[in-house]
Design an enzyme around this catalytic site. Structure first.
Site, PDB file in Angstrom:
ATOM      1  N   ARG A   1      92.693  92.060  21.887  1.00  0.00           N
ATOM      2  CA  ARG A   1      93.590  91.363  20.949  1.00  0.00           C
ATOM      3  C   ARG A   1      93.399  89.852  20.945  1.00  0.00           C
ATOM      4  NH1 ARG A   1      99.442  93.958  21.407  1.00  0.00           N
ATOM      5  NH2 ARG A   1      99.749  92.604  19.603  1.00  0.00           N
TER       6      ARG A   1
ATOM      7  N   PRO B   1      99.502  92.651  30.596  1.00  0.00           N
ATOM      8  CA  PRO B   1      99.408  92.419  32.053  1.00  0.00           C
ATOM      9  C   PRO B   1     100.542  91.503  32.498  1.00  0.00           C
ATOM     10  CG  PRO B   1      97.314  91.937  30.944  1.00  0.00           C
ATOM     11  CD  PRO B   1      98.359  92.107  29.882  1.00  0.00           C
ATOM     12  N   GLU B   2     101.303  91.987  33.463  1.00  0.00           N
ATOM     13  CA  GLU B   2     102.409  91.193  33.990  1.00  0.00           C
ATOM     14  C   GLU B   2     101.960  90.518  35.282  1.00  0.00           C
ATOM     15  OE1 GLU B   2     105.236  90.811  32.545  1.00  0.00           O
ATOM     16  OE2 GLU B   2     105.462  92.473  31.144  1.00  0.00           O
TER      17      GLU B   2
ATOM     18  N   ARG C   1     125.083  78.410  30.328  1.00  0.00           N
ATOM     19  CA  ARG C   1     124.138  79.114  29.457  1.00  0.00           C
ATOM     20  C   ARG C   1     124.807  80.301  28.781  1.00  0.00           C
ATOM     21  NH1 ARG C   1     118.413  78.412  29.474  1.00  0.00           N
ATOM     22  NH2 ARG C   1     117.982  76.541  30.672  1.00  0.00           N
TER      23      ARG C   1
ATOM     24  N   HIS D   1      84.532  93.688  22.701  1.00  0.00           N
ATOM     25  CA  HIS D   1      85.654  92.912  23.236  1.00  0.00           C
ATOM     26  C   HIS D   1      85.368  92.253  24.586  1.00  0.00           C
ATOM     27  CE1 HIS D   1      87.808  94.826  20.001  1.00  0.00           C
ATOM     28  NE2 HIS D   1      87.778  96.005  20.585  1.00  0.00           N
TER      29      HIS D   1
END
Ligand SMILES: [Zn+2]
Length: 270
Positions: free
Chosen positions: A109, A2-3, A151, A90
């Site tokens: 997970r 999930p973003e 960077r 789950h």
């Protein structure tokens, strides 16, 4: 995974069912998530949810006694269900409300998290070092340009770094760089201000559109109301290795950057 758009969609989905509602019970079936669910989570009993907000990929449920921090990890989903809905494998955590609704965390997970803090949640150690919200005003070209000077990391890894900006996951990084015409291999410290202006605009558009549409094309994502979060967001490069670029018909390439797959068009992105 999930973003940010999926998390924001989840937040918006659960909000009308639980905001200003009183918690009647918290059930922990499996406390061993990414971190152990603390016993103090039960302090939510009898408390009213005062706000349902988000910072990065954390959903914050604020009460007068403290704030629950919920993270969906790699495979978690949070759904609104009626009390009495059968528990499946789950389904690790339920927060039950007096209105006979509950929110249920399913996380095969177990990289998700349910934590509790009695302090300002924005000062919590997992949250305080997060970069700005991508849709907020603090995320702008000046900021990225200044932050990136010196960077030597690639622009793709730079914008995916949660200390730089939160919520630009792999799919969104690939798609944004394509739309901005920037090579994912370009060094962050060498990208011009002008190109950062373009990139910031694109990132905001891509994420705002994803939030509008309810997330990306993730197989295991379910929205808060239980609908699959699948929708047809057109992906220009992500997952399209070997296929023709939709702009120039060159072959889309796939490389690894920091253990993550990058998809790009070498002709459109310089
Ligand atoms: Zn192309």
């Amino acid at each position: 995974m999930p973003e940010l758009p999926e998390v924001e969609t989840t937040r918006k989905g659960i909000l009308p069912y639980i905001n200003q509602q009183t918690v009647s019970e918290v059930i922990i079936r499996q406390p061993k998530l990414r971190w152990l669910v603390p016993d103090e989570i039960h302090d939510m009993h009898g408390e009213v949810i005062q706000s349902v907000t988000r910072r990065g990929k954390y959903i914050l449920l604020e009460t007068s006694k403290g704030t629950a921090l919920i993270h969906l990890g790699m495979s978690g989903s949070l759904r609104v269900l009626d009390v009495g809905t059968e528990v499946e494998k789950h389904d690790h955590v339920d927060i039950i409300f007096e209105n006979k609704k509950l929110i249920r965390l399913r996380d095969p997970r177990r990289f998700g998290a349910v934590l509790w803090t009695t302090k300002n949640p924005l000062k919590h150690k997992l949250i305080r070092s997060l970069g700005p919200e991508p849709l907020g005003e603090d995320f702008n070209a000046d900021y990225l340009f200044q932050y990136s000077r010196g960077r030597k990391v690639s622009i793709k890894q730079f914008i995916m770094n949660g200390h730089v900006v939160v919520g630009v996951g792999n799919i969104y990084a690939c798609e944004s760089l394509f739309k901005a015409g920037i090579s994912p291999k370009a060094l962050a410290g060498k990208v011009s201000k002008k190109r950062y202006e373009n990139l910031v605009e694109v990132i905001k558009k891509v994420l705002a559109r994803a939030i509008e549409q309810g997330g990306t094309t993730l197989k295991d994502f379910v929205s808060a109301t239980g609908d699959p979060g699948y929708f047809q967001q057109q992906l220009n490069v992500y997952g399209r290795a070997g296929e023709a670029c939709l702009m120039c018909e060159s072959t889309i390439k796939q490389i690894k950057q920091g253990q993550r797959s990058t998809f790009y068009c070498a002709k459109c992105q310089k």
